[in-house]
Design a protein around this motif. Structure first.
Motif, mmCIF file in Angstrom:
data_model
loop_
_atom_site.group_PDB
_atom_site.id
_atom_site.type_symbol
_atom_site.label_atom_id
_atom_site.label_comp_id
_atom_site.label_asym_id
_atom_site.label_seq_id
_atom_site.Cartn_x
_atom_site.Cartn_y
_atom_site.Cartn_z
ATOM 1 N N ASP A 659 0.829 -1.197 0.000
ATOM 2 C CA ASP A 659 0.000 0.000 0.000
ATOM 3 C C ASP A 659 0.871 1.258 0.000
ATOM 4 N N THR A 662 2.493 2.045 -3.372
ATOM 5 C CA THR A 662 1.591 2.542 -4.411
ATOM 6 C C THR A 662 0.969 3.890 -4.044
ATOM 7 N N ALA A 715 -0.664 3.164 -10.581
ATOM 8 C CA ALA A 715 -0.661 2.381 -9.335
ATOM 9 C C ALA A 715 -0.771 0.893 -9.653
ATOM 10 N N ASN A 716 -1.569 0.577 -10.676
ATOM 11 C CA ASN A 716 -1.700 -0.836 -11.050
ATOM 12 C C ASN A 716 -0.380 -1.409 -11.549
ATOM 13 N N ILE A 717 0.348 -0.607 -12.317
ATOM 14 C CA ILE A 717 1.638 -1.095 -12.833
ATOM 15 C C ILE A 717 2.629 -1.283 -11.682
ATOM 16 N N TRP A 719 1.948 -1.814 -8.539
ATOM 17 C CA TRP A 719 1.492 -2.966 -7.751
ATOM 18 C C TRP A 719 1.873 -4.278 -8.432
#
Lengths: 731, 426
Positions: A659, A662, A715-717, A719
């Protein structure tokens, strides 16, 4: 290093293959000595043979160098008539003294030994590691963390042809080296904040831990460190090295088994209870070794103090004090409280006993002695050693004030058949993921190595660098073999491994955590804690002379120190990485965060103290990220692990550390925000987490992701890269 | 002999078992490749206890003020014996709810241990072995997984609820067999909830697999594959119905209240939920029993929580028809001194203490062994800590004589050669 005695085992080889000899010619040429004599077969007076290189003849002492690089000097008359003749005619060889050899020459020597092994083992070496692979690996191996974004691009963009060697030097001199080497020692020595479960909690190992850190920082030779630990006297707060024996106060026999295992690479633990069924060690031998520590005490009993039991005395004083203050109902039992802990903690000290108290166990079952018989110290003799002639054994135990000193001298001597070999073997394993001789704590005989020449050379090299571990590692990291790509499969456990490159390894718990710290803090080395001086000052109490007033003063100081620590921490670490102690404060990090050394607040976010593993409690609490990822519980030697578990994966998927990385206020985002376009921002993410460029295919994947999910895409990348195997493994 | 990777690793155990964990035992905690040997082992011990809930009373619970009350005025302290649902079995007045369940229970009053130190006492009550500096022994849950094979449940075989540090866990067995820790039962499994919406989470997983494809191809390495399996299994677990087992908010309010609105009671209820989902070994720890001072005050504080939680657990399992296959065991590191000390408390007493069993094939309303009138020494049918562990193992269907070897080749058995107290089984 010259063996001054006649090496009995030197000539044990009966027959030598000529091809091996021819191959060895190139091998044995010292890189700096051009006019080397050829390696030839030497025969002694009894017809035994060895292949070696002639060095020189001094008076009647002949000096030869065997394939392993060892030099041997002995009387000329030991050789056959013919070889004596040859020795008289050969020219002396110009040598580079071993201690003047550079790490580059030594690394080249290692590579030659390995090339020879590859040839003999008919294996192909791995290709050379790419700069990207090398960069990430060397940072993790030396400093215990992945490089920062800046460090990554500056190395990858450098066109310096010597940049690898320069980076190795730079990293070895960085604080990260100390931190990561400390983690290794902490696992090996079982370092814990609380000295031991059997000792009052007030007895902290703070000064022992600090002592280890300072020794690493100061590049203290390892043999001297070990000697100090084995011979220390006093309390841990006045002498950090005393922590080694105090750690196992009341478990003297276990401590001995660990000493032999850690420092001498030999497992004799089974012989503690019975003769070993298939090993050579007997229970008698175990107790004879334990007897070296039989005249050493670690805990003072009430009667050992010249002014009587300090606890009873201070209790009486406390009652008198209370009465003087007009409190007649005062019950010391209910009020000594924390003071009793301080007093008890001060009983733990290493001191000489007036007699050797080591005795055989009550159930000793063998014919050579009776249960509970006293035992005298006697050195264990390794299988290949002839103790009548071996230099390490020419030691008179009675000459030492305490047998423990004789043991320490023997154990840490350069002549000890296992000491240098064991630490060299351990350090090699740190770099390659596998030791030359496995397992590192149970080397039966050095000849068990897949490449015995390598084992012997590394042992010699450890002595050449005078047990300076940093210099040893400098040599290892500069080998061509280390700088090759990682072996892409788990080697067949039935086959010898010839070090065609390092093994692929999962990051250790500390490497994983510290890499998260780098992703969040940038330079994580700015956040350190050291309270050993204050702690020592407060704890140390002379139980023979202290009066109740100064004891109470110490108790007050002890409590206020603990309180200050709690405040500085903003709470316990009990659940960092977990879900109990959420912090409301925004993430307080940025590139110019205040220096944390001294009394600065440590950054706490999402219930986690953001510091390197080496600065956190030792070990971290049971549910901490570090422990889930395999940090040792510090109960057993080398008890860390790198295998997976479901809680671990859940932590990577949904945990606070992920967390944090990100978080849009975080460091990765700040570096991204300095870029002009989406493509460059994606590169920042790749450089930060995987420390490499993205591939064309990956650029495509990222572009599609950003198109469909907008800003969430970044953020997805982030993560998803954190959750790749590539992130968790060291190539 | 040339060195090979699998030369054994005596003190530090790791690399070998990590390899064997992957190659021989499978990486799986859940629904893995382990054989299901339970049926084949049915002839060893009664083996009726498919599940065990071990209620571990941290601190050394007093036996005199719970399950071995005395009337001798010098030792009785604040305690009065009361009658129970089992004829002739009396327990202390602090446990009125347990008194109603005694017809399900066996009390062993003749426990005996040799250590009066908390840490080592707890260690031995979980492993049967003395704590050593050179090896960590496995606790019962992982040991059962090793000997009986992984259960068919997709959940882990062992769960620790509310355990502090120092639990021996899997010991020298593969770390993947370690009990899953749950700190606070009301929060369930740590890190089970995604940081984002489920659809964003799913998208992240897809991305992860795409980005990682090249690496996994380039490194067809057992350790890498093992991690990928762990990811698969974790995702299966998180997305499956079984996750609900950890969520005690699924329970109706009246059930939650019945167990008691405290960590121990809720932990007992969670343990029952886990049993329903096939988990084999659950430990629920409850501390605060180290009553050196004011034992009456301490008991008034602690006993109601234990009483309600444990009694409800037994009754609830019984109502659900699960008590036959679930053994509830209450244990502690030692008992407490018969003499009440000057602070109105009791001190450590390993010489004689009590444990309690219910369900899983155990006799109801039965007492094994006894102590003298002061509860100081065992007078009849002494049961050592080793016998106690062997008894639990026997009830679970483990062969207490089967030898397992540590990575260093040292031999171990369930209960360290203790003898199961077979009399307690019906």
């Amino acid at each position: 290093m010259i063996c001054e005695f006649y090496p009995e085992f030197l000539f044990r080889m009966k027959k030598l293959l000529l091809t091996a000899t021819l191959m060895a010619v190139g091998l044995l040429m010292s890189p700096s000595a051009a006019e080397a004599n050829e390696v030839r077969i030497w025969t002694d007076e009894q017809g035994r043979q060895v292949e070696a290189q002639f060095l020189r003849l001094d008076d009647n002492t002949v000096y030869l160098r065997t394939r392993d690089g060892r030099r041997h000097g002995f009387d000329l008359s030991r050789l056959s008539e013919a070889d004596q003749q040859i020795a008289r005619t050969l020219p002396p060889m110009e040598e580079t003294p071993a201690d003047q050899r550079s790490h580059v020459e030594s690394a080249a020597w290692v590579d030659r030994i390995l090339q020879d092994a590859w040839q003999k083992g008919e294996v192909q070496p791995n290709p050379r590691a790419t700069d990207e692979q090398f960069l990430r690996r060397i940072y993790l191996d030396v400093t215990g963390t992945i490089p920062t974004y800046q460090q990554t691009i500056s190395f990858l963009r450098s066109t310096d042809t010597n940049k690898r060697a320069k980076l190795i030097d730079e990293l070895l001199d960085s604080p990260g080296y100390n931190s990561h080497m400390f983690n290794y020692f902490a696992d090996m020595l079982r370092l814990r904040d609380r000295l031991s479960d059997n000792i009052p909690a007030a007895a902290q190992a703070t000064n022992y831990i600090q002592w280890v850190k300072e020794n690493i920082e100061n590049e203290r030779p390892y043999n001297e460190m070990v000697y100090d630990m084995l011979t220390a006297t006093g309390k841990v707060w006045s002498n950090g090295a005393a922590g080694y024996l105090l750690r196992d106060s009341g478990m003297q026999l276990d401590n001995l088994a660990m000493t032999i295992s850690i420092f001498l690479g030999t497992d004799i633990a089974c012989a503690q209870c019975h003769d070993h069924p298939f090993d050579e060690w007997t229970q008698m031998e175990f107790y004879q070794m334990a007897a070296f520590f039989g005249a050493t005490g670690t805990q003072m009993a009430g009667g050992d103090f010249k002014n009587g039991d300090p606890r009873q005395r201070l209790e009486r004083e406390l009652v008198a004090l209370a009465q003087a203050q007009g409190r007649s109902d005062f019950e010391p039992d209910n009020n000594l409280g924390g003071l009793a802990d301080l007093i008890n903690a001060n009983r733990y000290t290493i001191y000489d006993l007036d007699e050797n108290r080591m005795r055989l166990p009550h159930d000793y079952a063998y014919d050579d002695a009776n249960p509970r018989d006293p035992v005298s110290p006697r050195l264990m003799v390794f299988p290949e050693v002839d103790m009548r002639t071996h230099k390490a054994y020419q030691i008179d135990i009675d000459e030492f004030d305490n047998p423990r000193l004789a043991f320490a001298r023997w154990a840490t001597s350069t002549d000890n058949p296992r000491f240098a070999l064991t630490i060299a073997n351990r350090m090699w394993k740190r770099a390659f993921g596998l030791a030359v001789i496995e397992p590192v704590h149970d080397i039966k005989t050095p000849d068990d190595a897949a490449i015995p020449e390598l084992a012997k050379f590394l042992e010699q090299e450890m002595i050449r660098v005078n047990f300076n571990l940093k210099e040893f590692m400098r040599m290892v990291y500069n080998t061509d073999a280390y700088q090759r790509a990682a072996t892409n499969v788990l080697p067949d456990p039935e086959q010898p491994y010839y070090f065609t490159g390092p093994l692929l390894r999962r990051m250790t718990a500390e490497q994983t955590w510290d890499s998260f710290m780098t992703l969040v803090l940038g330079d994580a080395d700015r956040y350190t804690l050291n309270r050993s001086d204050e702690y020592a000052r407060i704890m140390d109490m002379d139980l023979d002379s202290t009066d109740i007033n100064s004891a109470l003063g110490k108790l007050a100081a002890f409590r206020s120190m603990n309180e200050r620590q709690r405040q500085r921490m903003g709470g316990d670490l009990a659940m960092s990485g977990g879900d109990m102690m959420m912090s409301d404060s925004p993430i307080g990090f940025n590139d110019d965060a205040p220096e944390a050394a001294g009394d600065a607040k440590i950054v706490v976010s999402r219930g986690m103290q953001l510091m390197r593993a080496s600065e956190l409690p030792q070990p971290a609490p049971a549910n901490h990220f570090l422990r889930q990822f395999g940090q040792s519980d510090r109960q057993l030697v080398d008890n860390s692990f790198t295998s997976g578990s479901i809680p671990q994966v859940m932590m990577l998927l949904n945990g606070n550390a992920t967390d944090l990385v990100t978080d849009r206020d975080g460091l990765i985002y700040r570096h991204m925000n300095q870029q002009r376009d989406a493509g460059e921002r994606v590169e920042v993410v790749f450089y930060s987490i995987l420390n490499r460029q993205s591939t064309l295919q990956e650029k495509d994947i990222a572009r599609r992701e950003l198109q469909s999910n907008g800003d969430d895409g970044y953020a997805n990348i982030i993560w998803s890269l954190i959750n790749t195997r590539e992130f968790l493994f060291i190539q | 002999m040339k060195h090979t990777l699998n030369q054994l690793d005596p003190l530090t155990r790791r690399s070998f078992i990590e390899k064997s964990a992957k190659s021989a035992l499978g990486v799986s905690l859940m629904g893995g490749i382990l054989g299901h040997k339970t049926a084949a082992m049915a002839n060893v011990g009664p083996g009726k206890a498919k599940h065990v809930i071990y209620l571990f009373m941290n601190g050394g619970i007093t036996h005199l003020d719970t399950f071995d009350p005395k009337t001798d005025s010098e030792v009785k302290g604040p305690t009065t014996p009361i009658s129970t649902s089992a004829d002739g079995v009396q327990i202390a007045q602090y446990l009125p709810e347990m008194a109603k369940q005694m017809h399900h229970c066996t009390i062993i009053r003749s426990m005996n241990s040799h250590t009066g130190v908390h840490e080592s006492g707890q260690y031995i009550m979980r492993t049967a072995y003395n704590q050593r500096g050179t090896i960590t022994h496995p606790s019962l849950g992982p040991l059962a997984q090793r000997l009986l094979g992984k259960t068919e449940s997709r959940l882990p075989d062992s769960v620790n609820i509310g355990s502090g540090g120092g639990h021996p866990g899997a010991g020298f067995l593969p770390p993947a067999m370690s009990p899953i820790p749950i700190g606070d039962p009301s929060r369930g499994l740590q890190n089970a909830r995604p940081l984002t919406t489920q659809s964003q989470f799913d998208q992240r997983i897809r991305l992860m697999n795409e980005f990682d494809a090249t690496f996994r191809e380039r490194f067809p390495h057992d350790d890498v594959k093992a991690y990928t399996e762990f990811y698969d299994e974790t995702l299966n677990l998180l997305q499956g119905e079984d996750m609900l087992a950890f969520d005690i908010t699924q329970e109706p309010q009246n059930v939650r209240e019945r167990y008691g609105n405290d960590r121990f009671g809720q932990g007992c209820m969670l343990a029952r939920r886990l049993v329903e989902h096939g988990v084999r070994f659950i430990e629920v720890e409850y501390g605060g029993w180290d009553m050196h001072n004011q034992i009456d005050g301490g008991m008034r504080n602690r006993a109601p929580v234990l009483d309600r939680g444990m009694a409800t657990l037994i009754a609830d399992l019984d109502e659900r028809g699960l008590l036959d296959e679930t053994m509830v065991v209450l244990g502690s590191e030692f008992g407490r001194t018969p003499r009440v000390n000057q602070n109105a408390g009791r001190d450590h007493h390993p010489r004689a203490f009590s444990t309690v069993f219910a369900g899983g094939g155990v006799k109801g309303g039965f007492v094994l062994g006894s102590t003298d009138a002061r509860a100081y020494s065992v007078t009849d049918r002494q049961v050592s800590v080793q016998d106690f562990i062997a008894t639990v193992g026997y009830g679970m269907g483990m062969d207490t004589e089967e030898v397992i070897y540590s990575p260093s080749g040292r031999p171990f058995t369930v209960g360290d050669s203790g003898k199961p107290a077979t009399e307690i089984f019906a």
